[in-house]
Design an enzyme around this catalytic site. Structure first.
Site, short mmCIF file in Angstrom:
data_model
loop_
_atom_site.label_atom_id
_atom_site.label_comp_id
_atom_site.label_asym_id
_atom_site.label_seq_id
_atom_site.Cartn_x
_atom_site.Cartn_y
_atom_site.Cartn_z
N GLY A 168 0.85 -1.19 0.00
CA GLY A 168 0.00 0.00 0.00
C GLY A 168 0.88 1.24 0.00
O GLY A 168 1.84 1.33 0.77
N GLY A 170 -0.34 4.52 0.24
CA GLY A 170 -1.03 5.72 0.71
C GLY A 170 -0.26 6.34 1.87
O GLY A 170 0.93 6.08 2.04
N ALA A 196 -0.29 5.82 5.15
CA ALA A 196 0.30 4.89 6.12
C ALA A 196 1.51 4.19 5.51
O ALA A 196 2.57 4.10 6.12
CB ALA A 196 -0.75 3.86 6.57
N PHE A 250 -13.68 21.04 14.65
CA PHE A 250 -14.19 19.94 13.85
C PHE A 250 -15.22 19.20 14.69
O PHE A 250 -15.19 19.26 15.91
CB PHE A 250 -13.03 19.00 13.50
N ASP A 279 -8.09 -5.04 -0.25
CA ASP A 279 -7.29 -6.17 -0.71
C ASP A 279 -6.42 -6.78 0.41
O ASP A 279 -6.31 -8.00 0.51
CB ASP A 279 -6.39 -5.73 -1.86
N GLN A 339 -18.69 3.87 8.58
CA GLN A 339 -19.20 5.23 8.75
C GLN A 339 -19.85 5.72 7.46
O GLN A 339 -19.24 5.64 6.39
CB GLN A 339 -18.07 6.18 9.14
N LEU A 395 -18.38 12.54 -2.46
CA LEU A 395 -18.69 13.36 -1.29
C LEU A 395 -19.04 14.81 -1.62
O LEU A 395 -18.43 15.42 -2.47
CB LEU A 395 -17.43 13.38 -0.41
N THR A 422 -18.85 18.01 0.61
CA THR A 422 -18.23 18.31 1.90
C THR A 422 -19.23 18.82 2.94
O THR A 422 -20.23 19.47 2.61
CB THR A 422 -17.09 19.34 1.75
N GLU A 482 -6.36 2.46 7.41
CA GLU A 482 -7.78 2.08 7.39
C GLU A 482 -7.98 0.57 7.32
O GLU A 482 -9.00 0.05 7.75
CB GLU A 482 -8.51 2.77 6.23
N SER A 485 -8.47 10.23 10.99
CA SER A 485 -7.96 9.16 10.13
C SER A 485 -6.57 9.48 9.61
O SER A 485 -5.70 8.62 9.54
CB SER A 485 -8.92 8.87 8.98
N LEU A 486 -6.33 10.75 9.25
CA LEU A 486 -4.99 11.10 8.78
C LEU A 486 -3.98 10.92 9.91
O LEU A 486 -2.84 10.49 9.69
CB LEU A 486 -4.95 12.54 8.24
#
Lengths: 373, 564, 282
Positions: B10, B12, B14, B116, B211, B230, B242, B244, B367, B383-384
């Site tokens: 992966g 991304g 992470a 937030f 995957d 979610q 999305l 926003t 994730e 999440s970030l």
């Protein structure tokens, strides 16, 4: 439902000797990416293209439509049909990269090229604290300097559309220069890295850019590589890389426009390439055709004020070159020799009888059989 | 056979952050294997920001952040893991800022933070509205700087272990074709979420197909809390892309088919600005009770028309562009059709607080992992943070482990298995169509395991999922070329989704309570007595699934009612 | 009679001054009076930006302000001048701080950039102000049997925010050529290739490769002459072509020259007679 035919480039080097086009009828709805997905889901699962985010952040799905680079997920089918007025829509893979299969191209080469321009931050320890618990202070104004460049998502649209890539194998690509420039104006980046980026940019074709603006045109994210290339050229010249023709051309522009308000195309070959013959030859050629050649542009009203503005801006702003006043004086002298007066008088005279100082076009009047004034 | 010490699957946030920390802290051979070029990963789509308590966050503290996170999780998060994450916030932010992430700044030059949802302090750091994008690009730049080895466009097939330690992987080289056996001492799975199990009702990218999670499941690893998905309240009706939260923040109204601003019946005070899950449920209720709009009554309207063109252009340019592009609706003139869209997978591969799985040398981060820091519901901006903190920690763990781990060599059996599996996919009867069955899977998931869940409908749903699993055996790869065979990849991805749909369903049925994102009509309340625990699903040898439970780690914050 | 301020740039003076006389004549025949904006200076040629971008904005704010002071819209025939000035206008119109700063300097000269006038290139001026009908009516000698290659050049089509036509599939040049009675060839392979003019003094090899591609391609398409609305592209074709190793000797024309000829001026007066690469077609 309205439909349109896409002629899609197909090529599987494993199976096909040469590429071919296959026609698919797709709905005129949603985006070009929707249309490609429609083909894959409903008409032909063997078609290959890249796609991922489907909402213009990942940069996977750039292709060409009738030769024009488009991010598929950002291109409405309706717009394509309207633009091409019923002409068939030919879908090709991006240009300048090897086709892996169908619409998928090999993007490793442009990435490797980009890597040579150090497209990452090399922190200056005086600005970036080595202790990770401390913050490096960056003011919002500083970030304005690279607010556009950071939008590059490596979709390679500009690389595909680039005129310089087309004709210079070494040319790094518009996006690569934008990525490099982003760090050139980051205060956190160390001076030695900045110096290197300039040298590598020059050997990477910085002066080969033709400024066609296609990169700006095709960028789906508002990055302006052609302008960043200008910025990098300015930095190169400022850092003393003044031996390239492009740097000499810039000097010509800076000095002549200040001195006369105009460039002097007659002198460009000489000042850039040291070619004195060109001026002579061109002059002869024009004279043979009955066109009188002006050695220098005619200074006009307002020139002195114009010079003030010019100097004022340059005194305020970061600039690539210093005005070369000895050059300017030389130009002044050429002007006074030809117009038989010093530059101020000439400008004054132009001011007084603007429309009468046209002696030099006299010949042309004859040529045109009289004109309306 | 390719050989590495650590393979990160992966590319991304992470994966890249793990690669960077591994590259900078070891001379071991590290490679990042990713099915798309790293900068195309879905981290790039994260807009809002990243939560962290910084040195200048006056009044805020990592404890407060941890409390908000645990409360947001409806007390299902493991508090030891949350503690680690929140304490590392500042370190991670400063680190990536020093590497070049262009965080938005305050006039005094410090990193700006904004409020937030669910947070008691304004602690969300952001880089305009493209935080994830900038983080991803910056991490990629830094990986290039560190000469990280990339296996770009390689697709993970199987994880190989000997029951105790990880031995390697098999993967398909997308560009050239062919199953490869890769020997490695450690593997970090960072393959992202599985929102695509809802196919077109998700904000996720086309390739967020879980995957790594599916490979882990097939390799006998337990998945945790899979029932928690979610839903974002406002996905575009046609595509799930999305819209926003800012659209409501700027004053957008939600209306049903009668034009009524229905939020007044659900959250009379906060109206459209109520928390995500409440708004999502309100919209779903309107749709379920026949007050949805459109011919199918399957969406409501997000009305921005009263904001005027100028404000929309200035504040919500992306929203307008997306609505026009993807929905064919100009929000200046018409309301935007929206419906809840699957957004984030809280569940995933079961790990401990350091991202370790029960197999030595196998880690999961981001994730795809369930560590669990999000519990039953993830807070915006976490999440970030999660991907960076645990990307980095798992990298350091993997380095430590791989340094000392004994040499083991994976057997060729798995490679042969996978080769056979792929051949079979190309040679089966092809009675089923990939596109149709995939759409059906998405429809079953959204209908039976969507925003609201109920025993009876879920039971029907499970039957349908088993049926889809059977029918999936007849999905054929029509493209027989080895080279960039995206048909093959699509089928493999679909099979992964099928594998993951059942754990979601099974855990959802058995969790007889409502908690966080899991809203049951038949059990509307949280039941701490019976369900303050993680669900665990494993795949048995016989191909069936087994459900069990695991306690939640509670340290500082005893469960209390989740009220805002 | 429509009156418009004509920005000459560097292309209509010195040895090229005759071109302005031709332009004036051509425009008179379609009821447009060109008023020369005499005090304007070079736009900086998209090169001065390398020295400093604000300098480019300032000198072009001045150029535009000179037209505004006369209450005239501005007509620019050179693609590059057009783009550079339109970019400056765009920057000035969208950045009050920049506008104020520059206006402070212009004050000395009694000038002010207000952003009130329009900036036209030849092609959109013909399309939006003159109309193709009026051009058609002015034709006295239709270019019958002339196979004319339509070549736009880059800076009127790109970038989007200053473009005067659809950059993907433009039509404004073909329309003019059709109005002149020519047979338009607009689908030759290298129609989108840049003429390389701006690389001539930075990377000459690049220019030569570009010219080779374009001129080879138009030759293959069987055109008699390449027509461009840009005087720089024209120079690239007419002057730099001769620097190629084996010049294909493809004749070219600056669009107003073709108009002049079609409007009845003789070859010399139209400018077509002054080319280094002879226009043989009659």
């Amino acid at each position: 439902m309205e439909t349109v035919t896409l002629k899609v480039f197909r090529f599987d080097p494993e199976k096909d000797k040469i590429p071919y086009y296959r026609d698919y009828e797709v709905p005129v709805e949603g985006t070009l990416l929707n249309a490609l997905l429609y083909i894959k889901e409903n008409l032909d699962p063997t078609i290959s293209f890249r796609a991922f985010c489907r909402s213009e952040v990942c940069g996977s799905c750039s292709v060409r439509v009738n030769g024009k680079t488009k991010l598929a997920c950002k291109t409405p089918m309706k717009e394509l049909v309207k633009t091409w007025k019923g002409k068939p829509l030919r879908i090709d893979p991006l240009n300048h990269m090897k086709v892996i299969r169908d619409l998928v191209v090999d993007i490793d080469k442009p990435i490797e090229k980009m890597k040579t321009l150090i497209p990452w931050l090399v922190p200056d320890p005086r600005v970036v604290p080595s202790d990770p618990r401390h913050e490096s202070i960056i003011y919002p104004e500083e970030m304005e300097l690279y607010k556009d460049q950071i939008h590059c998502m490596l979709c390679f649209s500009c690389y595909s559309a680039c005129e310089a890539v087309e004709d210079n194998e070494r040319y790094r690509g518009p996006f690569a220069f934008s990525k490099a420039y982003r760090f050139q104006v980051d205060r956190r980046d160390i001076e030695t890295a900045k110096e290197k980026r300039i040298r590598y940019s020059i050997s990477g074709g910085l002066w080969s850019c033709v400024q066609c603006q296609k990169c700006i045109h095709v960028c789906p994210k508002g990055v302006k590589p052609a302008e960043d290339i200008q910025n990098l050229r300015g930095q190169a010249v400022k850092k003393g890389f003044t031996d390239k023709p492009g740097a000499k051309k810039l000097k010509h522009y800076v000095d002549w426009i200040y001195a006369t308000g105009q460039i002097n195309r007659l002198y460009l070959p000489e000042e850039v390439y040291g070619n004195k013959e060109a001026r002579k030859k061109l002059t002869e050629e024009y004279e043979r055709m009955g066109i009188e050649v002006w050695e220098v542009p005619k200074p006009t009203k307002g020139l002195m004020k114009f010079r003030d503005i010019y100097l004022e801006i340059l005194s305020r702003e970061d600039k690539a070159l210093e005005l070369d006043f000895s050059h300017v004086r030389k130009i002044d002298k050429m002007v006074s020799d030809i117009f038989k007066a010093d530059i101020c008088t000439i400008v004054d005279r132009a001011h007084q009888n603007n429309r009468k100082s046209k002696g030099l076009i006299g010949k042309l009047k004859g040529l045109l059989g009289g004109s309306d004034d | 056979m390719l050989e590495y010490d650590i393979v990160i699957v992966g590319g991304g946030g992470a994966g890249l952050y793990a690669a960077l920390w591994a590259a900078e802290n070891t001379i071991l051979k590290v490679a990042v294997m990713t099915k798309v070029y790293p900068t195309r990963s879905h981290t790039g789509a994260a807009e809002g920001g990243i939560n962290a308590v910084l040195t200048h966050s006056v009044g805020d503290s990592p404890e407060a952040h941890a409390y908000d996170t645990v409360k947001g999780s409806d007390f299902l998060a493991d508090q030891d893991a949350v503690d680690i994450m929140c304490k590392m916030g500042a370190a991670v932010i400063y680190d990536i800022a020093h590497r070049g992430v262009p965080f938005s700044r305050r006039p005094d030059g410090r990193i700006a933070q904004r409020p937030f949802g669910g947070a008691s302090f304004p602690r969300t750091c952001y880089a305009a509205d493209k935080t994830g994008f900038y983080i991803l690009q910056t991490l990629y730049e830094q990986c290039l700087k560190n000469n990280v080895t990339f296996l770009n466009e390689w697709f993970l097939l199987s994880i190989i272990h000997n029951g105790e330690r990880v031995e390697g992987l098999t993967a398909w080289d997308i560009r050239n074709g062919g199953v490869h056996l890769i020997k490695t001492k450690a593997v970090i799975l960072a393959t992202g979420g599985h929102g695509r199990v809802y196919w077109n009702r998700t904000s996720n990218a086309l390739g967020n197909t879980g995957d790594g999670t599916a490979a882990a499941l097939r390799a006998g690893l337990p998945l945790k809390d899979m029932e928690f998905i979610q839903f974002h309240p406002t996905g575009l009706a046609k595509t799930g892309i999305l819209v926003t939260e800012g659209a409501r923040g700027e004053g957008g109204f939600l209306r049903n088919k009668d034009g009524e601003r229905f939020m007044k019946r659900y959250a009379p005070e906060k109206m459209e600005l109520a928390p995500r899950d409440i708004v999502a449920r309100a919209i779903q209720t309107e749709i379920d009770e026949g007050r949805g709009c459109g011919p199918e009554g399957d969406y409501v309207y997000l009305d921005l028309t009263h904001l005027g063109e100028e404000k929309i252009n200035e504040r919500l340019p992306q929203t307008r562009e997306h609505a026009i592009l993807y929905e064919g609706v100009d929000p200046v003139k018409e309301p935007i059709p929206v419906a809840p869209t699957a957004h984030y997978s809280m569940g995933g591969i079961d790990t401990d607080k350091m991202g370790r799985t029960k197999i030595k040398g196998l880690y999961a981060a981001g994730e795809c992992a369930c560590i669990s820091v999000h519990g039953a519901n993830r807070l915006g901006g976490n999440s970030l943070l999660d991907i960076l903190v645990f990307g980095r920690l798992t990298a350091l763990e993997a380095v430590k482990y791989a340094d000392e781990a004994p040499e083991t060599t994976p057997s060729l059996a798995k490679q042969k298995d996978d080769e056979r599996r792929i051949l079979e996919l190309m040679e089966n009867d092809g009675k089923e169509s990939l596109a149709e069955l995939r759409r059906e899977l998405g429809n079953v998931m959204i209908k039976h395991f969507g925003v609201f869940r109920e025993e009876s409908t879920m039971k029907q749903g499970i039957e349908k999922l088993y049926e889809i699993r059977e029918r999936a055996k007849h999905v054929k790869v029509h493209d027989t070329s080895k080279r960039f065979n995206t048909d093959l990849i699509s089928v493999l991805e679909f099979l992964n989704l099928v594998d993951l749909s059942l754990p979601i369903a099974i855990a959802a049925i058995e969790r007889k309570e409502s908690r966080g994102a899991h809203a049951r009509k038949d059990y509307p309340n949280r039941d701490d007595k019976n369900f303050l625990k993680h669900s665990i699903v494993t795949l048995k040898e016989d191909g069936d699934y087994q459900l069990s439970w695991k306690p939640v780690t509670i340290t500082k914050f005893p469960p209390e009612e989740r009220k805002y | 009679m429509i009156k418009v301020g004509f920005y000459q740039g560097c292309c209509f003076q010195g040895q090229d001054a005759h071109m302005f006389e031709t332009m004036k004549e051509v425009f008179r025949m379609i009821d447009v009076e060109l008023e020369l904006l005499e005090e304007t200076t070079c736009c900086g040629g998209n090169t001065i930006d390398e020295e400093n971008r604000k300098l480019s904005y300032a000198i072009n704010a001045r150029n535009i302000a000179l037209a505004e002071a006369k209450g005239l819209d501005m007509l620019i025939s050179c693609n590059t001048c057009y783009m550079v000035i339109a970019k400056a206008k765009n920057a000035l119109d969208n950045n009050k701080k920049l506008r104020d700063e520059i206006n402070e300097l212009l004050k000395e000269e009694g000038l002010e950039y207000r952003g009130t006038n329009k900036i036209y290139h030849l092609l959109d001026f013909f399309r939006d102000v003159v109309g193709y009908d009026r051009i058609r009516k002015a034709v006295k000698r239709p270019l019958k049997g002339w196979k004319v290659g339509a070549y736009y050049g880059c800076h009127v089509l790109y970038p989007k925010h200053t473009a005067i036509d659809d950059g993907d599939n433009p039509s404004s040049l073909q329309e003019v050529l059709k109005a002149l009675g020519a047979e338009v060839i607009d689908d030759y392979e290298a129609k989108d290739t840049c003429c390389g003019y701006h690389a001539f003094f930075t990377d000459k090899t690049m220019t030569m490769k570009k010219l080779n591609r374009i001129l080879g391609s138009v030759k293959k398409a069987g055109v008699d002459i390449v027509a461009t609305p840009c005087p720089l592209c024209f120079k690239s074709f007419d002057i730099y072509q001769l620097q190629m190793e084996n010049p294909p000797m493809v004749p070219s024309a600056f669009l107003p020259e073709l108009m002049a000829y079609a409007f009845g001026l003789d070859k010399r007066k139209s400018g077509l007679g002054h080319h280094l690469i002879e226009v043989k077609k009659e």
